[in-house]
Enzyme design. Structure first.
Site, PDB file in Angstrom:
ATOM      1  N   THR A  40      -0.578  -0.330  -4.526  1.00  0.00           N
ATOM      2  CA  THR A  40      -1.767   0.575  -4.936  1.00  0.00           C
ATOM      3  C   THR A  40      -1.237   1.882  -5.968  1.00  0.00           C
ATOM      4  OG1 THR A  40      -0.960   1.591  -3.108  1.00  0.00           O
ATOM      5  CG2 THR A  40      -2.713  -0.027  -2.536  1.00  0.00           C
ATOM      6  N   ASP A  89       1.167  -0.940  -0.124  1.00  0.00           N
ATOM      7  CA  ASP A  89       0.127   0.065   0.133  1.00  0.00           C
ATOM      8  C   ASP A  89       1.324   1.213  -0.110  1.00  0.00           C
ATOM      9  OD1 ASP A  89      -2.290   1.891   0.675  1.00  0.00           O
ATOM     10  OD2 ASP A  89      -2.965   1.050   2.252  1.00  0.00           O
ATOM     11  N   ALA A  90       1.137   1.397  -1.969  1.00  0.00           N
ATOM     12  CA  ALA A  90       2.423   2.364  -1.719  1.00  0.00           C
ATOM     13  C   ALA A  90       1.950   3.655  -2.077  1.00  0.00           C
ATOM     14  CB  ALA A  90       3.370   1.948  -2.127  1.00  0.00           C
ATOM     15  N   LYS A  91       0.633   4.180  -2.820  1.00  0.00           N
ATOM     16  CA  LYS A  91       0.116   4.672  -3.423  1.00  0.00           C
ATOM     17  C   LYS A  91       1.397   5.622  -4.860  1.00  0.00           C
ATOM     18  CE  LYS A  91      -3.464   4.958   0.111  1.00  0.00           C
ATOM     19  NZ  LYS A  91      -3.673   4.198   0.873  1.00  0.00           N
ATOM     20  N   ARG A  92       1.749   4.790  -4.939  1.00  0.00           N
ATOM     21  CA  ARG A  92       2.651   5.372  -6.268  1.00  0.00           C
ATOM     22  C   ARG A  92       1.991   5.940  -7.210  1.00  0.00           C
ATOM     23  NH1 ARG A  92       5.347   5.105  -2.113  1.00  0.00           N
ATOM     24  NH2 ARG A  92       7.825   4.502  -1.431  1.00  0.00           N
TER      25      ARG A  92
END
Length: 271
Positions: free
Chosen positions: A118, A91-94
């Site tokens: 993510t 869950d890094a939302k890159r």
């Protein structure tokens, strides 16, 4: 891992539970602070007590990178400890320009060997496609989130009345397929889950917002379940911080089992 393999695990465990490993040093039991790696020891016990009920684990990368090099070591050890048949989510939302996204993808898919990551879609196609180039890996694209500020942009209508999250779904479904592209869909509004499902009928959803944020598991299943279940419902705080003492692992297992039993009923009802 493809969608059929993921669905096979869901059927086997009668569960679509994802456990969020949002491990905060300030919230783990005090006795663990004597360990060489308190974060890993906490995660290890959570995994030991929840693995029979979970089909996915989702470490939130911010909780690890905030600790510097030691945090990254704890994350890698945690990832290696998770049973191989269980789906893993960074869950890094890159999401950045293409050459940068490609390096983010290499970091999480090759160096660390997560199954998925993510990704924020708002820089467009060239910021997402590098993640989709990796075989047997998944992008989990932010579509409709459950946080308080989600309405600031995600439900803004265009001139023809189409909401922004609907535009994101329509455009992004051209980039990937149900075996490499999932969507983050918040649990707090059942009617919006139904809208998303109508636009992407065969894709899996990662669903936050059940429990602590007020989302209904029943509504998620009612409006979001597909012919392959198509759901990974995440619980973080409600499971990993269910206990505060030496029995925290046992308490986490009990909470995971409660959710698994609810999910088994919903799978029978809606699948």
């Amino acid at each position: 891992m493809n969608s059929k393999e993921l669905f096979s695990q869901i059927k086997s465990k009668q569960s679509f539970l994802c456990v969020g490993l949002d491990t905060d040093p300030a919230k783990i039991p005090q006795y663990l602070q004597r360990e060489k790696d308190p974060i890993f020891e906490f995660n290890k016990q959570i995994i030991d007590h929840t693995a029979e009920y979970a089909v996915a684990y989702k470490p939130n990368i911010a909780f690890y990178e905030a600790l510097g090099p030691k945090g990254w070591e704890s994350l890698q050890k945690t990832l290696e400890y998770i049973p191989k048949e269980i789906f893993t989510i960074a869950d890094a939302k890159r999401g950045d320009i293409g050459n940068t996204s490609k390096l983010y993808a290499k970091a999480f898919f090759e160096s660390m060997d997560f199954d998925s990551i993510t990704v924020a879609p708002y820089m467009g196609r060239d910021s997402v496609l590098p993640f989709l180039e990796f075989k047997d890996k998944w992008v989990i694209l932010l579509a409709l989130t459950s946080n308080e500020g989600s309405e600031d942009f995600q439900i803004i209508p265009s001139s023809d009345g189409e909401l922004l999250f609907e535009s994101v779904l329509k455009k992004s479904r051209q980039w990937g397929n149900p075996d490499n592209l999932m969507y983050v869909v918040g649990a707090t509004r059942g009617e919006n889950i139904a809208k998303v499902r109508a636009l992407v009928p065969d894709h899996f959803f990662l669903v936050p917002g059940v429990g602590a944020q007020g989302g209904s598991l029943e509504d998620v299943a009612k409006y979001g379940m597909s012919k392959q279940c198509g759901l990974l419902v995440n619980s973080s705080r409600g499971i990993i911080y269910a206990g505060k003492d030496m029995d925290f692992g046992k308490k986490a297992g009990e909470e995971a089992e409660k959710l698994q039993k609810e999910m088994a009923i919903l799978l029978e009802k809606y699948l």
